[in-house]
Scaffold this motif. Structure first.
Motif, PDB file in Angstrom:
ATOM      1  N   LYS A  39       1.228  -1.030   0.045  1.00 55.59           N
ATOM      2  CA  LYS A  39      -0.173   0.108   0.016  1.00 55.59           C
ATOM      3  C   LYS A  39       0.476   1.371   0.210  1.00 55.59           C
ATOM      4  N   ARG A  40       2.211   1.382   0.402  1.00 48.64           N
ATOM      5  CA  ARG A  40       2.672   2.350   0.697  1.00 48.64           C
ATOM      6  C   ARG A  40       3.558   2.747  -0.644  1.00 48.64           C
ATOM      7  N   GLN A  41       3.642   1.526  -1.241  1.00 50.25           N
ATOM      8  CA  GLN A  41       4.559   1.491  -2.569  1.00 50.25           C
ATOM      9  C   GLN A  41       3.616   2.590  -3.173  1.00 50.25           C
ATOM     10  N   ILE A  42       2.739   0.997  -3.335  1.00 52.15           N
ATOM     11  CA  ILE A  42       0.994   2.479  -4.754  1.00 52.15           C
ATOM     12  C   ILE A  42       0.946   3.276  -3.978  1.00 52.15           C
ATOM     13  N   ASN A  43       1.209   3.757  -3.086  1.00 54.82           N
ATOM     14  CA  ASN A  43       0.827   5.297  -2.970  1.00 54.82           C
ATOM     15  C   ASN A  43       1.586   6.504  -2.770  1.00 54.82           C
ATOM     16  N   SER A  44       3.297   5.823  -2.671  1.00 53.06           N
ATOM     17  CA  SER A  44       4.425   6.807  -3.355  1.00 53.06           C
ATOM     18  C   SER A  44       4.837   7.170  -4.773  1.00 53.06           C
ATOM     19  N   ALA A  45       3.838   5.647  -5.554  1.00 49.67           N
ATOM     20  CA  ALA A  45       4.465   6.010  -6.472  1.00 49.67           C
ATOM     21  C   ALA A  45       2.514   6.985  -7.520  1.00 49.67           C
ATOM     22  N   TYR A  46       2.007   6.118  -6.974  1.00 49.98           N
ATOM     23  CA  TYR A  46       0.923   7.343  -7.398  1.00 49.98           C
ATOM     24  C   TYR A  46       0.805   8.848  -7.064  1.00 49.98           C
ATOM     25  N   ASP A  47       0.999   9.306  -5.985  1.00 46.50           N
ATOM     26  CA  ASP A  47       1.960  11.175  -5.883  1.00 46.50           C
ATOM     27  C   ASP A  47       2.499  10.514  -7.168  1.00 46.50           C
ATOM     28  N   MET A  48       3.892  10.010  -7.285  1.00 48.40           N
ATOM     29  CA  MET A  48       5.001  10.337  -8.636  1.00 48.40           C
ATOM     30  C   MET A  48       4.564  10.777  -9.356  1.00 48.40           C
ATOM     31  N   GLU A  49       3.020  10.332 -10.024  1.00 50.98           N
ATOM     32  CA  GLU A  49       2.022  10.345 -10.928  1.00 50.98           C
ATOM     33  C   GLU A  49       2.157  11.374 -11.482  1.00 50.98           C
ATOM     34  N   ASN A  50       1.414  12.122 -12.505  1.00 46.15           N
ATOM     35  CA  ASN A  50       1.654  13.279 -12.735  1.00 46.15           C
ATOM     36  C   ASN A  50       0.136  13.501 -14.220  1.00 46.15           C
ATOM     37  N   GLU A  51       0.090  12.192 -14.254  1.00 45.96           N
ATOM     38  CA  GLU A  51      -0.659  11.855 -15.354  1.00 45.96           C
ATOM     39  C   GLU A  51      -2.053  12.608 -15.809  1.00 45.96           C
ATOM     40  N   ASP A  52      -2.603  12.287 -16.456  1.00 46.10           N
ATOM     41  CA  ASP A  52      -4.220  12.698 -16.737  1.00 46.10           C
ATOM     42  C   ASP A  52      -4.553  11.422 -16.537  1.00 46.10           C
ATOM     43  N   GLU A  53      -6.136  11.249 -15.871  1.00 49.81           N
ATOM     44  CA  GLU A  53      -6.647  10.161 -15.602  1.00 49.81           C
ATOM     45  C   GLU A  53      -7.414   9.702 -17.041  1.00 49.81           C
ATOM     46  N   ALA A  54      -7.798  11.106 -17.997  1.00 49.01           N
ATOM     47  CA  ALA A  54      -8.126  10.435 -19.122  1.00 49.01           C
ATOM     48  C   ALA A  54      -7.261   9.705 -20.481  1.00 49.01           C
ATOM     49  N   ASP A  55      -5.880   9.372 -20.301  1.00 50.09           N
ATOM     50  CA  ASP A  55      -5.001   9.118 -20.621  1.00 50.09           C
ATOM     51  C   ASP A  55      -5.129   7.466 -20.686  1.00 50.09           C
ATOM     52  N   LEU A  56      -5.363   7.034 -19.377  1.00 48.13           N
ATOM     53  CA  LEU A  56      -4.661   5.727 -18.666  1.00 48.13           C
ATOM     54  C   LEU A  56      -5.189   4.571 -19.345  1.00 48.13           C
ATOM     55  N   GLU A  57      -5.416   4.274 -20.518  1.00 45.54           N
ATOM     56  CA  GLU A  57      -4.321   3.326 -21.788  1.00 45.54           C
ATOM     57  C   GLU A  57      -2.869   3.278 -21.629  1.00 45.54           C
ATOM     58  N   LYS A  58      -2.523   5.288 -22.227  1.00 44.24           N
ATOM     59  CA  LYS A  58      -1.209   5.518 -22.395  1.00 44.24           C
ATOM     60  C   LYS A  58      -0.457   4.697 -21.601  1.00 44.24           C
ATOM     61  N   LEU A  59      -1.024   5.374 -19.794  1.00 41.68           N
ATOM     62  CA  LEU A  59      -0.803   5.385 -18.799  1.00 41.68           C
ATOM     63  C   LEU A  59      -0.454   3.819 -18.279  1.00 41.68           C
ATOM     64  N   PHE A  60      -0.787   3.122 -19.037  1.00 43.73           N
ATOM     65  CA  PHE A  60      -1.456   1.388 -18.693  1.00 43.73           C
ATOM     66  C   PHE A  60      -0.065   0.224 -19.446  1.00 43.73           C
ATOM     67  N   TYR A  61       0.119   1.311 -20.990  1.00 46.20           N
ATOM     68  CA  TYR A  61       1.263   0.698 -21.390  1.00 46.20           C
ATOM     69  C   TYR A  61       2.913   0.598 -21.161  1.00 46.20           C
ATOM     70  N   VAL A  62       2.273   2.611 -20.336  1.00 45.51           N
ATOM     71  CA  VAL A  62       3.950   2.787 -20.417  1.00 45.51           C
ATOM     72  C   VAL A  62       4.575   1.198 -18.758  1.00 45.51           C
ATOM     73  N   HIS A  63       3.597   1.569 -17.972  1.00 42.50           N
ATOM     74  CA  HIS A  63       3.991   0.658 -16.413  1.00 42.50           C
ATOM     75  C   HIS A  63       3.694  -0.504 -17.493  1.00 42.50           C
ATOM     76  N   VAL A  64       3.027  -1.448 -18.638  1.00 42.97           N
ATOM     77  CA  VAL A  64       3.443  -2.657 -18.829  1.00 42.97           C
ATOM     78  C   VAL A  64       5.012  -2.783 -18.984  1.00 42.97           C
ATOM     79  N   LYS A  65       5.725  -1.647 -20.075  1.00 38.70           N
ATOM     80  CA  LYS A  65       6.404  -1.485 -20.704  1.00 38.70           C
ATOM     81  C   LYS A  65       7.687  -1.862 -19.746  1.00 38.70           C
TER      82      LYS A  65
END
Length: 137
Positions: free
Chosen positions: A83-109
């Protein structure tokens, strides 16, 4: 069409994780005396790049690779740490939620890249152990 792409991406991620798990299982089966790895520093062309971001010797690398494999296969990371790691990673992400597909591919890569590097590290460790005990092929 998008669901086919997502399915292929998921299969690719599963295959990458499977290759990593296989490499670590091979490492575990080969390395019968992990304590022999304690005095062997990480060195060489491939490890020199990774040394700054990883362990100081092959034993620490061995323990790290096993720990990550256990987490990948069984989800052994304690919930609070996860939970702590996810929250810190989420805080670091400033991506727009409208582009979740792009964010998904970035993380999978990113995951695939990490698993590729970890797989190579496990294979290298196994080879160096074989050299140390005189089983190099």
């Amino acid at each position: 069409m998008q669901s086919l792409i997502v399915q292929q991406q998921n299969n690719f991620l599963a295959a990458t994780m499977s290759k990593y798990s296989s490499a670590v299982k091979n490492m575990e089966q080969t390395v019968m005396l992990p304590s022999l790895l304690q005095d062997i520093p990480l060195e060489g062309q491939d490890e020199a790049k990774d040394a700054r971001a990883s362990s100081e010797n092959l034993y620490e690398c061995y323990v790290l690779l096993k720990s990550i494999k256990d987490t990948v296969e069984c989800g052994l990371l304690p919930f609070e740490d996860l939970k702590r790691q996810i929250n810190s990673a989420y805080d670091m992400e400033n991506e727009d939620e409208a582009d979740l597909e792009k964010l998904f591919y970035v993380h999978v890569k990113g995951l695939c890249t990490v698993f590729y590097a970890l797989t190579n590290k496990a294979n290298t460790l196994t080879s160096r152990y074989k050299e140390k005990i005189g089983l190099s092929s």
